[in-house]
Enzyme design. Sequence first.
Site, short mmCIF file in Angstrom:
data_model
loop_
_atom_site.label_atom_id
_atom_site.label_comp_id
_atom_site.label_asym_id
_atom_site.label_seq_id
_atom_site.Cartn_x
_atom_site.Cartn_y
_atom_site.Cartn_z
N SER A 55 0.83 -1.19 0.00
CA SER A 55 0.00 0.00 0.00
C SER A 55 0.87 1.25 0.00
O SER A 55 1.63 1.45 -0.94
CB SER A 55 -0.97 -0.02 1.18
OG SER A 55 -1.94 1.01 1.03
N ASP A 100 -9.68 -4.17 -5.28
CA ASP A 100 -9.08 -3.16 -4.39
C ASP A 100 -9.77 -1.81 -4.59
O ASP A 100 -9.75 -1.25 -5.68
CB ASP A 100 -7.59 -3.04 -4.69
CG ASP A 100 -6.81 -2.28 -3.64
OD1 ASP A 100 -7.41 -1.44 -2.93
OD2 ASP A 100 -5.59 -2.51 -3.53
N HIS A 132 -7.70 -5.06 -1.15
CA HIS A 132 -6.50 -4.38 -0.67
C HIS A 132 -5.81 -5.11 0.48
O HIS A 132 -4.59 -5.09 0.60
CB HIS A 132 -6.86 -2.95 -0.25
CG HIS A 132 -5.68 -2.07 0.00
ND1 HIS A 132 -4.83 -1.67 -1.00
CD2 HIS A 132 -5.20 -1.53 1.15
CE1 HIS A 132 -3.88 -0.90 -0.50
NE2 HIS A 132 -4.08 -0.80 0.81
#
Length: 182
Positions: A55, A100, A132
Site C-alpha cells: 500500500s 481493491d 487491498h
Amino acid sequence: MASQGFVVMTLNTNALWDFPADRSRQQLAALTYLTAQSTVKNRIDPGRLALMGWSMGGGSLQSAASTPSLKAAIPLAPWDLSDVSSRITVPTMIFGADGDTVASVDDFALPFYNGLVSAPDKSLIVLKDTDHFTFTDPNTTIAQYSVSWLKRFVDNDTRYDQFLCPTPNDPNTVVFQITCPL
C-alpha cells in the site's frame, strides 16, 4: 521469504499517516541498519538487496527509484500520489488486487507498471477475487511469484525463469503481464 534463504526484516511506519516518501526513507534506513549495524550484518551481502512494500509501502517504488543498486522491488497494491516509476531501473514486480477500492489497479498498479520504461524487467500481476487487504495474509500465489522474482534477480538464478516465462496461465490471476524473455 526467510525459508527461501533471504534475510527478512519487517517494519511498521513511524506514524500511520506517513506518506510514501516518508515510508521510503524509513524502508531505506532499515536496509542501511540491516547491512551496517545489525547483529546479522556479516551474513548479508549489501550488493544483493531487494525490497517489498504494501500500500503506502508503495514507498517501495520511491525507494527503487532512488536506489538503483537494488536487485529487485516488489510493490504490493502500491498507493502513491507521486509517480516515480519512470525513474526505476531495477526489476520490478507489481501486485494488484482486482477488488481493491483503496489502491485500485486502474488508478495505481497499472499506471505504475506502464511507467516502468527504464526497468530492465517488469511484471504486473493482478490477483483474482481479492482486495487491498489480501496482502496482509499468507497467499500462495504471491509467495510463488515473489520468490521466483527474488531468486531470479537477487540470486541471479536463471532456473526460476521457467516459473515466470512464458507468461503463466494462472487461474488465481486476472492479469499477468511480464517482460519475456527475462
